[in-house]
Design a protein around this motif. Structure first.
Motif, PDB file in Angstrom:
ATOM      1  N   LYS A 226       0.812  -1.218   0.000  1.00  0.00           N
ATOM      2  CA  LYS A 226       0.000   0.000   0.000  1.00  0.00           C
ATOM      3  C   LYS A 226       0.845   1.269   0.000  1.00  0.00           C
ATOM      4  CE  LYS A 226      -4.258  -1.568  -0.001  1.00  0.00           C
ATOM      5  NZ  LYS A 226      -5.223  -1.246  -1.072  1.00  0.00           N
ATOM      6  N   THR A 291      -2.722   8.155  -2.222  1.00  0.00           N
ATOM      7  CA  THR A 291      -2.934   6.729  -2.483  1.00  0.00           C
ATOM      8  C   THR A 291      -1.748   6.262  -3.300  1.00  0.00           C
ATOM      9  OG1 THR A 291      -5.320   7.129  -2.558  1.00  0.00           O
ATOM     10  CG2 THR A 291      -4.553   4.996  -3.321  1.00  0.00           C
ATOM     11  N   PRO A 300      -8.687   0.987  -5.468  1.00  0.00           N
ATOM     12  CA  PRO A 300      -8.644   1.424  -4.074  1.00  0.00           C
ATOM     13  C   PRO A 300      -9.822   2.346  -3.749  1.00  0.00           C
ATOM     14  CG  PRO A 300      -6.898   2.463  -5.354  1.00  0.00           C
ATOM     15  CD  PRO A 300      -7.543   1.462  -6.240  1.00  0.00           C
ATOM     16  N   VAL A 303      -9.780   6.152  -2.958  1.00  0.00           N
ATOM     17  CA  VAL A 303      -9.777   7.202  -3.984  1.00  0.00           C
ATOM     18  C   VAL A 303     -11.199   7.710  -4.226  1.00  0.00           C
ATOM     19  CG1 VAL A 303      -9.257   7.752  -6.386  1.00  0.00           C
ATOM     20  CG2 VAL A 303      -7.712   6.282  -5.084  1.00  0.00           C
ATOM     21  N   GLY A 315      -1.522  10.077  -6.456  1.00  0.00           N
ATOM     22  CA  GLY A 315      -1.346   8.633  -6.424  1.00  0.00           C
ATOM     23  C   GLY A 315      -0.233   8.159  -7.326  1.00  0.00           C
TER      24      GLY A 315
END
Length: 396
Positions: A226, A291, A300, A303, A315
Motif C-alpha cells: 500500500k 494513495t 482502491p 480514492v 497517487g
C-alpha cells in the motif's frame, strides 16, 4: 428482473472492501426494484466443517459439488434472468458458471483481482510487482514461490484450478471490469472487447463537500504494497512542517513505521484505525488524499471516498488509480515525472518523484477540488453506477 448474486465472502477477520461493495451493490439493486437472490458463502464457515468436509476442501475451488447442487435448486425454483458472480473461492468454485449455463442462465462477473492468471490475485510477490505466470498453461512460478496462502501444496491446487477453469472463464457472457486497467488484463487473457464493460464500484454520496482542510491524508491498510514506506521516505525529504500536516490512518504490519514517524516529526500524526465517522472527519481536515501503492491496486476505494468528499488525489501511476482520477491519458509536463488528471496527480512509485510532487499537489489542491467532486458525481455515484449495471443485465 430477478438476479442471483453469487459471492464467497472473505473471512470477517480479514477486512474486505469486496465484501462491503457486494453488500452495497445488493442494496442498490434492491432499491432500484431488482429482485436479488443472494447466493452467498463465507470462508468463516470452514471452521465449522466436519473432518470429511475439511479433507475435501482443497478440491472445492475446482468443483465444489454442494454449491453446484444448491445453485441448481435455486435456479430451478426461481428462474433468474442473470447470475452475477463476484468471488468464487474457495466454497463456490468457478464451476458455478457452468452450472448456470447448464440451466441457460447468462453469467456476468465483476473482476475484483487478477486471479484468472495469478494464484494470489495480486500480481505482487516478495515486495515487487510480479507477472511471472502470465501466458503460462500452468502457473509453475506460483507453486515454486508458494504464492497462495504461503503453501506450496495449496499453490499447486490453485494453479491447477486456474488451468482447469481457463475455458470456464472464457465462457462468461459479460465481464465487468472495475477500471480500464482490469479491462486490459482481461484482453490480455483473451477475452474479446465485446464481452468487457468498464463499470466501477459506487459508494454512497456523503453530501456536499466541506471546505478544504490542510495537508495530506493517507488512510488504508498499513502494509508494504500500500506504499506507506514509500510515502514516509518521500515525506522525509522535506523539512519538518514544510508541507503542512501528514495524517496517517489505518492498521497493519507497518503500523510501527507510522508510529515512529509520528514520534520523530511534528508534522506527522498517526490516527490509528478509524471507523466511518473517523474517516469522514479525517477527510474534512485534509486538502489532498495520498494513495501510493507499489502494486497494481485494482480499485482502491479510498480514492472514490476522497473524490466524493471533494479532495483531489495524489497517487502512483499503477493499477486502477489513473482511471479513478480521470488520467488514463494524463497531461505530462515536459521533463517531469508528474502527470495531471481530471481529479488529481500521478507519479511513478518512486520516493524522489513523490517527494517532488507533494508541494505541487498542496499548492493546486483548491483548483482541483471541484473537479474531484464532479468526477465522483458523474462516474461513481450510486445512481449512475446502478443504472449502468441494470443496462448490462438488460442486454444479456
Amino acid at each position: 428482473m430477478r438476479v442471483i448474486v453469487a459471492h464467497n465472502r472473505y473471512r470477517e477477520a480479514q477486512p474486505s472492501g469486496e465484501n462491503t461493495i457486494v453488500d452495497q451493490e445488493i442494496g442498490q439493486l434492491e432499491a432500484a426494484g431488482v429482485e436479488v437472490l443472494p447466493f452467498l458463502r463465507s470462508s468463516d464457515e470452514i471452521a465449522r466443517f466436519s473432518g470429511t468436509d475439511k479433507a475435501l476442501l482443497p478440491l472445492s475451488p475446482i468443483y465444489a459439488p454442494r454449491a453446484q447442487q444448491e445453485l441448481s435448486r435455486l435456479i430451478t425454483e426461481h428462474r433468474p434472468d442473470v447470475l452475477h458472480l463476484h468471488n468464487p473461492y474457495p466454497l463456490l468454485s468457478p464451476w458455478v458458471v457452468r452450472t448456470a449455463h447448464k440451466h441457460r442462465v447468462p453469467v456476468v462477473q465483476t473482476v475484483h483481482n487478477y486471479r484468472q492468471v495469478c494464484s494470489s490475485g495480486l500480481y505482487f510477490r516478495d515486495g515487487r510487482i510480479c507477472q511471472d505466470c502470465r501466458g503460462r498453461a500452468l502457473g509453475v512460478p506460483a507453486i515454486v514461490h508458494r504464492c497462495y496462502r504461503g503453501s506450496r501444496a495449496q499453490s499447486a491446487l490453485m494453479a491447477t484450478t486456474l488451468a482447469v477453469h481457463r475455458p470456464t472463464w472464457r465462457s462468461v457472457d459479460r465481464y465487468i471490469a472495475l477500471t480500464s486497467g482490469i479491462a486490459n488484463h482481461l484482453r490480455d487473457y483473451g477475452i474479446p472487447d465485446d464481452r468487457i464493460v468498464v463499470k466501477p464500484n459506487a459508494i454512497p454520496d456523503p453530501g456536499p463537500p466541506p471546505p478544504l482542510g490542510d495537508g495530506f491524508l493517507f488512510f488504508g491498510r498499513l502494509s508494504p504494497e500500500k506504499g506507506v514506506g514509500l510515502l514516509l521516505d518521500a515525506w522525509r525529504r522535506h523539512p519538518d512542517g514544510a508541507l503542512g500536516p501528514l495524517r496517517i490512518a489505518g492498521d497493519g504490519e507497518l503500523r510501527p513505521l507510522a508510529e515512529e514517524a509520528a514520534a520523530q516529526r511534528a508534522d506527522v500524526e498517526f490516527l490509528g484505525p478509524l471507523d466511518r465517522a473517523g474517516v469522514a472527519a479525517a477527510l474534512r481536515s485534509a486538502a489532498v488524499v495520498l494513495t501510493v501503492p507499489t502494486w497494481h491496486d485494482v480499485l482502491p476505494t479510498v480514492v472514490i471516498e476522497a473524490l466524493a468528499a471533494g479532495r483531489p488525489v495524489l497517487g502512483t501511476a499503477l493499477g486502477g488509480i489513473p482511471y479513478l482520477i480521470g488520467a488514463d491519458e494524463p497531461a505530462v509536463a515536459a521533463g517531469s515525472a508528474l502527470s495531471t488528471g481530471e481529479a488529481g496527480w500521478l507519479v511513478p512509485a518512486d520516493p524522489a518523484a513523490l517527494a517532488a510532487a507533494l508541494p505541487t499537489a498542496r499548492a493546486a489542491a483548491a483548483s482541483l477540488a471541484p473537479h474531484a467532486r464532479a468526477r465522483y458525481q458523474r462516474t461513481f455515484h450510486p445512481d449512475v453506477v446502478t443504472g449502468q449495471l441494470l443496462d448490462i443485465y438488460a442486454k444479456m
